[in-house]
Each structure stands twice: as structure tokens, then as C-alpha cells.
Enzyme design. Structure first.
Site, short mmCIF file in Angstrom:
data_model
loop_
_atom_site.label_atom_id
_atom_site.label_comp_id
_atom_site.label_asym_id
_atom_site.label_seq_id
_atom_site.Cartn_x
_atom_site.Cartn_y
_atom_site.Cartn_z
N ASP A 116 6.13 4.01 -10.76
CA ASP A 116 5.25 3.15 -9.97
C ASP A 116 5.64 1.68 -10.09
O ASP A 116 5.16 0.85 -9.32
CB ASP A 116 3.79 3.31 -10.40
CG ASP A 116 3.57 2.78 -11.80
OD1 ASP A 116 4.28 3.25 -12.73
OD2 ASP A 116 2.74 1.88 -11.98
N ASP A 143 3.03 6.66 -17.36
CA ASP A 143 1.79 6.00 -16.94
C ASP A 143 1.77 5.75 -15.44
O ASP A 143 2.72 5.23 -14.87
CB ASP A 143 1.63 4.65 -17.67
CG ASP A 143 1.37 4.85 -19.16
OD1 ASP A 143 0.44 5.59 -19.49
OD2 ASP A 143 2.11 4.27 -19.97
N ASP A 174 8.56 8.66 -14.78
CA ASP A 174 7.72 7.74 -15.54
C ASP A 174 6.42 8.43 -15.96
O ASP A 174 5.99 9.40 -15.32
CB ASP A 174 7.42 6.53 -14.65
CG ASP A 174 6.53 5.52 -15.32
OD1 ASP A 174 6.69 5.28 -16.53
OD2 ASP A 174 5.67 4.96 -14.60
#
Lengths: 182, 182
Positions: free
Chosen positions: B141, B16, B14
Site C-alpha cells: 500500500d 500492514d 506487504d
């Protein structure tokens, strides 16, 4: 809904030459700019750039660097109705190899929102190598994409792939409907 | 090369909050605009918007509508070296849920080219629902992404996910290195 989707088969669908009639629009621009009358039939088995005069190739390449180009491409005949109907039975994703032409992201996204507003944005994918796509089927005109895909590749007929025999073939959106919805 | 990749395990990463320190940059802008001193520790278990004053939320939302915002986000500490080293042993893809913020496509692409030029563009994916990602591991996240992913989800610690216990956890890029390269 999530529980339903888990049991639905997933179909990934390519954009250019499958949902979007990219080559035809490219030929329209080319014929207008250079006063020619090249048709898709002239391309038989060749890609566009190798089929046109050498001196014109850079001009045609530049079409793909314009956001406007992607905004104006026509929808492939029958694609809207068939995609909408597929969505009642399958988990449908649009998967476009947009990384080849980074300037095309926004225009491609807007084109999909305009012509296929019923496809949720969560089901749009811009990628490079389509081996990253987790789906049961990939409908694509590009042999390179079909060859690395992990599910079953379905080849969508385009001038450049007519000699290919490794995949089940659909010639148009009526064929897609017949394969998946009958 | 293709034959090698087939036998490599694939890690999807991922962007961000994992490769890009998005929240920190957002807090920097917020603290400057409103003369506050909010830190990531203040967010403990909450998302940013719920942690700040109601009257300020619309301003913070607007950060994400600016291309400039994405261009200026800092690289997460240790991510560049570890991603480069992972690429010697794994087939690494960057997978960003960019469809939430369509204006971010170009800026996110340029950011990756600037800070991770060694990741080929063929290995960049912008999507919505990450269940479309075919990989052995996803480092993310966001619990929502990890929950629908088909391989093993690895949770990258962020202020909003610290209570989550369903996934193996990495707190930083040293932990990623320890998990995959030792």
C-alpha cells in the site's frame, strides 16, 4: 542521495560468523559450563553440535533460545572499521537469517544498534531464504545462502566451510577490505 | 522443489494494510479510547495521525509501541484464501517494513504463524528499505516502497494512496486473485 545509491553497488553482509563471532561465544559458554577446552580448530569442517558430546547437545541448542546469548556475542575483529569504510563506496545492507531463531530478533537488532550504530535501520534485513536479497554481493559463511543468492556470493571463512571451493573467499575483514576497497 | 521454484514467478506481499487490517484496528482503539466514530472514509488521502485531533496524536503513536497491538490486528478480508492459492503457482514471500517499529518483530512473527501458518518461516522478511527485495512483484500500500522496488509494484488500495496512479492497482484480495490467478 537516492540518485547516488542507484549507482552504487550493493553489498549484503551476513551477521552470525561474519559480523558477529557467534561460534566463539558459543564455545566460551560451552567450555565454561562443561569444563572443556574446545576451540574453533577442533571443529574443522564440522558444525558445533556434531563436534561435541551427544549428551551436551541439547544444552548447546538452548543457548540459541536465549535473548541474552545474542546480546553478548563479540564483534568479529575488524568488522566495524571495514563496514564503516565500505559504506562510503557501497550501499551496505546487513542480512541475517533470523527466522531460524525468532526469539533473536530484538537482541540481534539491539546488538547491531550497539556495535554498528552507523548502519541505518533501513538497511537491516531479517529473513529466512536469502534468495530474496537483491544485491550485487553477499558476504556469508553459509554455503546454503550463497548458493541461492542471485548476485555474487563471497564466502567468509568459518570452521564449517573450509572445504568449499565454489565462491571467492575472504578469510577475515582485512580480506574484505582488500577485495572491495583497493 | 528448488528447481520448480526457480521457474516460478515470485510475489512479495506487504503485511500492514495488505494482509493485516492495521488502520482499522487502530481506529477501533482510538474511537474506544476517545469516544469518537472516525472511519477509514474520514481519512481519505490523509494518514491517520494528521486526520485526528492534535492532542490525541501521541496516544495513537503509542499504540504502535505495544506488542499487544500487533498481536490483535485483524486479518484483511480474503487474504488467507488468496495467499494460500497464490502459493500453488507463485513463490510467495511476506515482506514487512518492521524496522520502523523494532518492538513489533516478535508480535508480527507470531501473528503470521497464527493466521498464515502455511507460509514457511523461510519466506518471511522483516526489513526497512524494500529495494532489497528480489521479486517479480511487490503488493504494497506504501508508495515509498513501490517506488524503490526493482520489480513491478502493485498498489493495494488504502485510504492514504487513492490518488496514486503510477502502479497497477488492486482494491482488495479478490482483485489480487483476478490479477494473478485468472
Amino acid at each position: 542521495l537516492a540518485a547516488t545509491l542507484e549507482w552504487m553497488q550493493r553489498i549484503a553482509i551476513d551477521m552470525d560468523e561474519v559480523m558477529a563471532d557467534t561460534i566463539q561465544y558459543c564455545l566460551d559458554l560451552y567450555n565454561k559450563q562443561f569444563d572443556r577446552a574446545v576451540t574453533v580448530d577442533h571443529l574443522h569442517g564440522r558444525n558445533l553440535l556434531s563436534a561435541i558430546e551427544t549428551a551436551h547437545r541439547q544444552h548447546v541448542r538452548s543457548y540459541f533460545e536465549s535473548e541474552e546469548f545474542f546480546a553478548n556475542i563479540h564483534v568479529m575483529e575488524g568488522s566495524q572499521d571495514t563496514v564503516r569504510d565500505l559504506m562510503t563506496t557501497y550501499d551496505v545492507f546487513v542480512v541475517s537469517a533470523a527466522m531460524d531463531v525468532p526469539r533473536s530478533f530484538s537482541a540481534k537488532f539491539e546488538w547491531l544498534r550497539q556495535h554498528f550504530p552507523f548502519i541505518p535501520t533501513s538497511h537491516i534485513v531479517f529473513c529466512g531464504d536469502k534468495s530474496i536479497v537483491a544485491a550485487d554481493y553477499l558476504i556469508d559463511d553459509n554455503v546454503r545462502n550463497l548458493a541461492t543468492f542471485g548476485g555474487e556470493g563471497i564466502i567468509f571463512t568459518s570452521h564449517h566451510n573450509i572445504e568449499e571451493t565454489r565462491f571467492r573467499r575472504v578469510n577475515n575483514w582485512d580480506d574484505v577490505r582488500a577485495m572491495f576497497l583497493t
